[in-house]
Design an enzyme around this catalytic site. Structure first.
Site, PDB file in Angstrom:
ATOM      1  N   ARG A 278       0.760  -1.252   0.034  1.00  0.00           N
ATOM      2  CA  ARG A 278       0.159  -0.104   0.115  1.00  0.00           C
ATOM      3  C   ARG A 278       0.842   1.220   0.012  1.00  0.00           C
ATOM      4  O   ARG A 278       1.902   1.324   0.825  1.00  0.00           O
ATOM      5  CB  ARG A 278      -0.737   0.003   1.248  1.00  0.00           C
ATOM      6  CG  ARG A 278      -2.043  -0.850   1.162  1.00  0.00           C
ATOM      7  CD  ARG A 278      -3.116  -0.410   0.051  1.00  0.00           C
ATOM      8  NE  ARG A 278      -4.527  -1.153   0.197  1.00  0.00           N
ATOM      9  CZ  ARG A 278      -4.515  -2.061  -0.768  1.00  0.00           C
ATOM     10  NH1 ARG A 278      -3.897  -2.380  -1.860  1.00  0.00           N
ATOM     11  NH2 ARG A 278      -5.772  -2.660  -0.809  1.00  0.00           N
TER      12      ARG A 278
ATOM     13  N   HIS B  29      -1.852   1.167  -9.796  1.00  0.00           N
ATOM     14  CA  HIS B  29      -2.452   0.380  -8.785  1.00  0.00           C
ATOM     15  C   HIS B  29      -3.063  -0.880  -9.568  1.00  0.00           C
ATOM     16  O   HIS B  29      -4.379  -1.126  -9.508  1.00  0.00           O
ATOM     17  CB  HIS B  29      -3.192   0.848  -7.817  1.00  0.00           C
ATOM     18  CG  HIS B  29      -3.811   0.182  -6.915  1.00  0.00           C
ATOM     19  ND1 HIS B  29      -4.111   0.778  -5.510  1.00  0.00           N
ATOM     20  CD2 HIS B  29      -4.028  -1.252  -6.535  1.00  0.00           C
ATOM     21  CE1 HIS B  29      -4.445  -0.288  -4.609  1.00  0.00           C
ATOM     22  NE2 HIS B  29      -4.347  -1.536  -5.169  1.00  0.00           N
TER      23      HIS B  29
HETATM   24  P1  NDP Z   1      -2.136 -11.615   4.096  1.00  0.00           P
HETATM   25  O1  NDP Z   1      -2.727 -11.135   5.104  1.00  0.00           O
HETATM   26  O2  NDP Z   1      -2.430 -12.913   3.544  1.00  0.00           O
HETATM   27  O3  NDP Z   1      -0.719 -11.665   4.439  1.00  0.00           O
HETATM   28  C1  NDP Z   1      -0.036 -10.567   5.224  1.00  0.00           C
HETATM   29  C2  NDP Z   1       1.420 -10.924   5.532  1.00  0.00           C
HETATM   30  O4  NDP Z   1       1.837  -9.890   6.073  1.00  0.00           O
HETATM   31  C3  NDP Z   1       1.367 -11.981   6.619  1.00  0.00           C
HETATM   32  O5  NDP Z   1       2.500 -12.854   6.284  1.00  0.00           O
HETATM   33  C4  NDP Z   1       1.506 -11.444   7.967  1.00  0.00           C
HETATM   34  O6  NDP Z   1       2.115 -11.973   8.725  1.00  0.00           O
HETATM   35  C5  NDP Z   1       2.537 -10.035   7.451  1.00  0.00           C
HETATM   36  N1  NDP Z   1       2.530  -8.915   8.404  1.00  0.00           N
HETATM   37  C6  NDP Z   1       1.418  -8.285   8.495  1.00  0.00           C
HETATM   38  N2  NDP Z   1       1.918  -7.154   9.329  1.00  0.00           N
HETATM   39  C7  NDP Z   1       3.173  -7.697   9.544  1.00  0.00           C
HETATM   40  C8  NDP Z   1       3.988  -6.799  10.559  1.00  0.00           C
HETATM   41  N3  NDP Z   1       3.623  -5.869  11.347  1.00  0.00           N
HETATM   42  N4  NDP Z   1       5.234  -7.590  10.672  1.00  0.00           N
HETATM   43  C9  NDP Z   1       5.571  -8.402  10.105  1.00  0.00           C
HETATM   44  N5  NDP Z   1       4.703  -9.311   9.099  1.00  0.00           N
HETATM   45  C10 NDP Z   1       3.349  -8.699   8.964  1.00  0.00           C
HETATM   46  O7  NDP Z   1      -2.250 -10.710   2.635  1.00  0.00           O
HETATM   47  P2  NDP Z   1      -2.184 -10.881   1.415  1.00  0.00           P
HETATM   48  O8  NDP Z   1      -0.789 -11.588   1.107  1.00  0.00           O
HETATM   49  O9  NDP Z   1      -3.562 -11.385   0.795  1.00  0.00           O
HETATM   50  O10 NDP Z   1      -2.163  -9.290   0.768  1.00  0.00           O
HETATM   51  C11 NDP Z   1      -1.054  -8.415   1.299  1.00  0.00           C
HETATM   52  C12 NDP Z   1      -1.230  -6.970   0.683  1.00  0.00           C
HETATM   53  O11 NDP Z   1      -1.208  -6.863  -0.849  1.00  0.00           O
HETATM   54  C13 NDP Z   1      -2.661  -6.515   1.062  1.00  0.00           C
HETATM   55  O12 NDP Z   1      -3.074  -6.193   2.271  1.00  0.00           O
HETATM   56  C14 NDP Z   1      -2.695  -5.317  -0.005  1.00  0.00           C
HETATM   57  O13 NDP Z   1      -2.293  -4.173   0.624  1.00  0.00           O
HETATM   58  C15 NDP Z   1      -1.740  -5.603  -0.946  1.00  0.00           C
HETATM   59  N6  NDP Z   1      -2.412  -5.703  -2.400  1.00  0.00           N
HETATM   60  C16 NDP Z   1      -1.981  -5.128  -3.323  1.00  0.00           C
HETATM   61  C17 NDP Z   1      -2.717  -5.256  -4.542  1.00  0.00           C
HETATM   62  C18 NDP Z   1      -2.220  -4.364  -5.737  1.00  0.00           C
HETATM   63  O14 NDP Z   1      -2.883  -4.272  -6.700  1.00  0.00           O
HETATM   64  N7  NDP Z   1      -1.008  -3.653  -5.609  1.00  0.00           N
HETATM   65  C19 NDP Z   1      -3.564  -6.212  -4.732  1.00  0.00           C
HETATM   66  C20 NDP Z   1      -3.856  -7.260  -3.838  1.00  0.00           C
HETATM   67  C21 NDP Z   1      -3.013  -6.930  -2.630  1.00  0.00           C
HETATM   68  P3  NDP Z   1       1.570 -13.296   9.304  1.00  0.00           P
HETATM   69  O15 NDP Z   1       1.672 -14.500   8.245  1.00  0.00           O
HETATM   70  O16 NDP Z   1       2.569 -13.781  10.460  1.00  0.00           O
HETATM   71  O17 NDP Z   1      -0.026 -13.050   9.964  1.00  0.00           O
HETATM   72  C1  OXD Z   2      -6.326  -5.324  -3.468  1.00  0.00           C
HETATM   73  C2  OXD Z   2      -5.934  -4.350  -4.334  1.00  0.00           C
HETATM   74  O1  OXD Z   2      -6.096  -4.863  -2.036  1.00  0.00           O
HETATM   75  O2  OXD Z   2      -6.240  -4.103  -5.494  1.00  0.00           O
HETATM   76  O3  OXD Z   2      -6.961  -6.252  -3.880  1.00  0.00           O
HETATM   77  O4  OXD Z   2      -4.993  -3.383  -3.977  1.00  0.00           O
END
Ligand code: NDP
Ligand code: OXD
Length: 308
Positions: free
Chosen positions: A223, A271
């Site tokens: 993000r 994005h």
């Molecule tokens: P998940 O919830 O599956 O994974 C999040 C990961 O981040 C987990 O491994 C989690 O750790 C880790 N995490 C969260 N907070 C912390 C922290 N403070 N310290 C260390 N590790 C942390 O999310 P997704 O993989 O599905 O998606 C990730 C992000 O990708 C979304 O939230 C979104 O912002 C972004 N995104 C962007 C898109 C784009 O088009 N650019 C599209 C889709 C998503 P743990 O495993 O231990 O819980």
């Molecule tokens: C999502 C994105 O969060 O598109 O799915 O960023």
């Protein structure tokens, strides 16, 4: 027991068709908040939380159209309503494509060659092999693990960082503050796939760039608010960092005079790394409604204590 979808008409047509194939017949589907009886709405699918969320007094699940849910103000969502983020194959596949493309482009110096082309400069750059290039992913969730899986066959040295400790074959899994420092110090290409939370806002800043290997690159797909723009510009202009691929920014879109638009070593996309796909998203939502009705765990249920 209506599923209400809040989206623009073009998206609504595609979702209506997709839900028509998979949503059980006894769950009415509506795309029109004005004509639906709010008391019937048990499920709501939306990118943002509607301002009038309180009118849906029988709401049970708020489904996010996106994988990220930072745009949902938790304090306004009634505590009995479950928030579910989007976990669907289309988002996963597109993120794998985008990150694999970015990593290969950075690995093979394409951003530098474009800069050379603009100057009519015919000049090979020394090329390390993939086994000599370390790729680190911040976030080992659904998307972080999926992109590592897609990158593995290329032979890069792969690491990832998450909040909880993990074990994934072929990946150096790190967690905690020491793990973070190790990942940053050993990533020639750093990919951010963290959710936006209080802990991750502003995380990628001058301190991080000063600790990364000299000449490293960044792929920012988490993000926008996680990245400090001026620190990135300084790191690029001082040659601490060699290039960056940026898909998310704060704000979106960037103002017309923002330096990212014209920086020769920034590849900027609007994005679009992943876009929720109606056919697979409708399957994911329908499957979660079935799970909910059968008392099973929901896929993508947001933990309100962690805010992701
Ligand atoms: P998940 O919830 O599956 O994974 C999040 C990961 O981040 C987990 O491994 C989690 O750790 C880790 N995490 C969260 N907070 C912390 C922290 N403070 N310290 C260390 N590790 C942390 O999310 P997704 O993989 O599905 O998606 C990730 C992000 O990708 C979304 O939230 C979104 O912002 C972004 N995104 C962007 C898109 C784009 O088009 N650019 C599209 C889709 C998503 P743990 O495993 O231990 O819980
Ligand atoms: C999502 C994105 O969060 O598109 O799915 O960023």
């Amino acid at each position: 027991m209506t599923l209400l979808c809040n989206m623009d008409p073009a998206r609504a047509a595609a979702f209506a068709e997709a839900f028509g194939r998979v949503l059980p017949d006894d769950i009415p589907l509506s795309f029109d908040a004005a004509s639906v009886d709010p008391d019937d709405v048990r499920y709501l699918l939306s990118w943002l939380m509607p301002e009038d969320i309180d009118r849906y007094t029988n709401l049970e699940i708020m489904f996010s159209t996106g994988a990220g849910i930072d745009q949902f103000p938790f304090d306004r969502l009634p505590s009995n309503v479950k928030l579910v983020r989007m976990v669907e194959d289309g988002i996963i596949r597109m993120m794998q494509e985008y990150v694999a493309l970015s990593v290969l482009m950075l690995h093979r110096n394409f951003i530098h060659y474009k800069e050379h082309q603009n100057k009519a400069l015919w000049q090979p750059i020394p090329q390390p092999q993939t086994a000599e290039r370390r790729v680190g992913v911040l976030g080992l969730g659904v998307l972080g693990q999926a992109v590592l899986d897609r990158l593995a066959p290329f032979g890069f040295e792969l690491s990832g960082w998450s909040r909880s400790a993990k074990s994934i074959p072929g990946i150096t899994c790190l967690s905690g503050n020491d793990g973070f420092a190790q990942l940053i110090a050993t990533s020639d290409i750093l990919i951010c796939l963290l959710p936006l939370t209080e802990e991750t806002a502003g995380l990628i800043d001058a301190r991080i760039f000063s600790q990364m290997p000299k000449g490293a690159s960044l792929v920012q797909v988490g993000r926008g608010a996680q990245l400090d723009h001026q620190s990135l510009l300084d790191a690029l202009d001082q040659d601490r960092l060699s290039a960056a691929v940026i898909d998310v920014t704060e704000p979106e879109p960037l103002p017309a005079d923002h330096p990212f638009w014209s920086h020769p070593r920034i590849m900027l996309t609007p994005h679009i790394a992943s876009v929720t796909q109606p056919s697979t998203a409708a399957m994911a939502v329908s499957d979660n409604i079935r799970r909910h009705l059968q008392g099973q765990d929901l896929i993508g249920l947001v933990d309100r204590n962690r805010n992701y």
